[in-house]
Design a protein around this motif. Structure first.
Motif, PDB file in Angstrom:
ATOM      1  N   GLU A  35       0.813  -1.219   0.000  1.00 11.61           N
ATOM      2  CA  GLU A  35       0.000   0.000   0.000  1.00 11.61           C
ATOM      3  C   GLU A  35       0.848   1.272   0.000  1.00 11.61           C
ATOM      4  N   PHE A  36       1.909   1.309   0.756  1.00 15.86           N
ATOM      5  CA  PHE A  36       2.728   2.515   0.870  1.00 15.86           C
ATOM      6  C   PHE A  36       4.011   2.418   0.041  1.00 15.86           C
ATOM      7  N   ARG A 100      10.014  -3.987   6.239  1.00 10.94           N
ATOM      8  CA  ARG A 100       8.804  -4.385   5.515  1.00 10.94           C
ATOM      9  C   ARG A 100       8.588  -5.857   5.809  1.00 10.94           C
ATOM     10  N   ASN A 135       5.593   6.951   5.084  1.00 12.22           N
ATOM     11  CA  ASN A 135       4.387   7.578   4.566  1.00 12.22           C
ATOM     12  C   ASN A 135       3.541   8.037   5.755  1.00 12.22           C
ATOM     13  N   ASN A 138       0.914   5.755   7.136  1.00 12.40           N
ATOM     14  CA  ASN A 138       1.304   4.424   7.587  1.00 12.40           C
ATOM     15  C   ASN A 138       1.455   4.399   9.112  1.00 12.40           C
ATOM     16  N   ARG A 140       1.130   2.074  11.298  1.00 11.63           N
ATOM     17  CA  ARG A 140       1.888   0.954  11.875  1.00 11.63           C
ATOM     18  C   ARG A 140       3.385   1.267  11.913  1.00 11.63           C
ATOM     19  N   SER A 141       3.916   1.771  10.790  1.00  8.91           N
ATOM     20  CA  SER A 141       5.348   2.084  10.756  1.00  8.91           C
ATOM     21  C   SER A 141       5.689   3.291  11.613  1.00  8.91           C
TER      22      SER A 141
END
Length: 172
Positions: A35-36, A100, A135, A138, A140-141
């Motif tokens: 997605e990102f 990732r 991003n 994002n 989660r990140s």
């Protein structure tokens, strides 16, 4: 107050092999994972080039994007550090850490564990500061960067997608 035990999973890192190109291709062949990162799966040749570049980075710099394996020896993604790959925007000339993981590995603490292992390794190599470009959507990140002790420093607009990206920094 009782101490909460550390439930961070163990991860194993290795320099990517030729076979890891196929493993990364399979693990990341998921629109949610990508997605990102362009929103769609990359061709296998992208991972062949990426794993070859990471082997060069490891040989020349002592760090790269390492393959992440779980305790069962399954490839679950990558993590590591590499020179920021873009010359036209972002933290040019800096060492970027990143991660990732395939979707089955999400939500289990693997990204944080892998990020911590990356920070330990690059610190041992004498790297003094790292960045993480994430991003802005994002979450989660962003949460992983915060758990690693990183602070949000700059905001960029990516030239291709024209999306907002945060640059997190950490002095080692």
């Amino acid at each position: 107050m009782p101490r909460v035990p550390d439930t961070t999973p163990s991860v194993h890192l290795r320099v990517p092999t030729d076979e890891d190109a196929l493993a990364w291709y399979r693990v990341f062949d998921d629109p949610e994972v990508m997605e990102f990162h362009g929103g769609r799966s990359a061709e296998y040749s992208v991972y062949e080039e990426l794993t070859a570049r990471q082997r060069r980075h490891d040989a020349e710099l002592g760090h790269c994007l390492w393959t992440v394996l779980d305790d069962a020896g399954q490839v679950i993604g990558f993590t590591g550090a590499q020179p920021w790959p873009h010359a036209s925007f972002g933290p040019v000339g800096e060492i970027e850490i990143g991660w990732r993981l395939g979707r089955p590995a999400w939500g289990h603490g693997y990204a944080t564990a892998a990020g911590r292992a990356t920070l330990e390794r690059v610190k041992e190599l004498g790297v003094r500061e790292v960045v993480a470009m994430i991003n802005a959507r994002n979450a989660r990140s962003v949460a992983v960067a915060v758990r690693l002790g990183m602070r949000q420093a700059e905001t960029y607009t990516t030239p291709v997608s024209e999306q907002e990206a945060y640059c997190f920094r950490l002095e080692l």
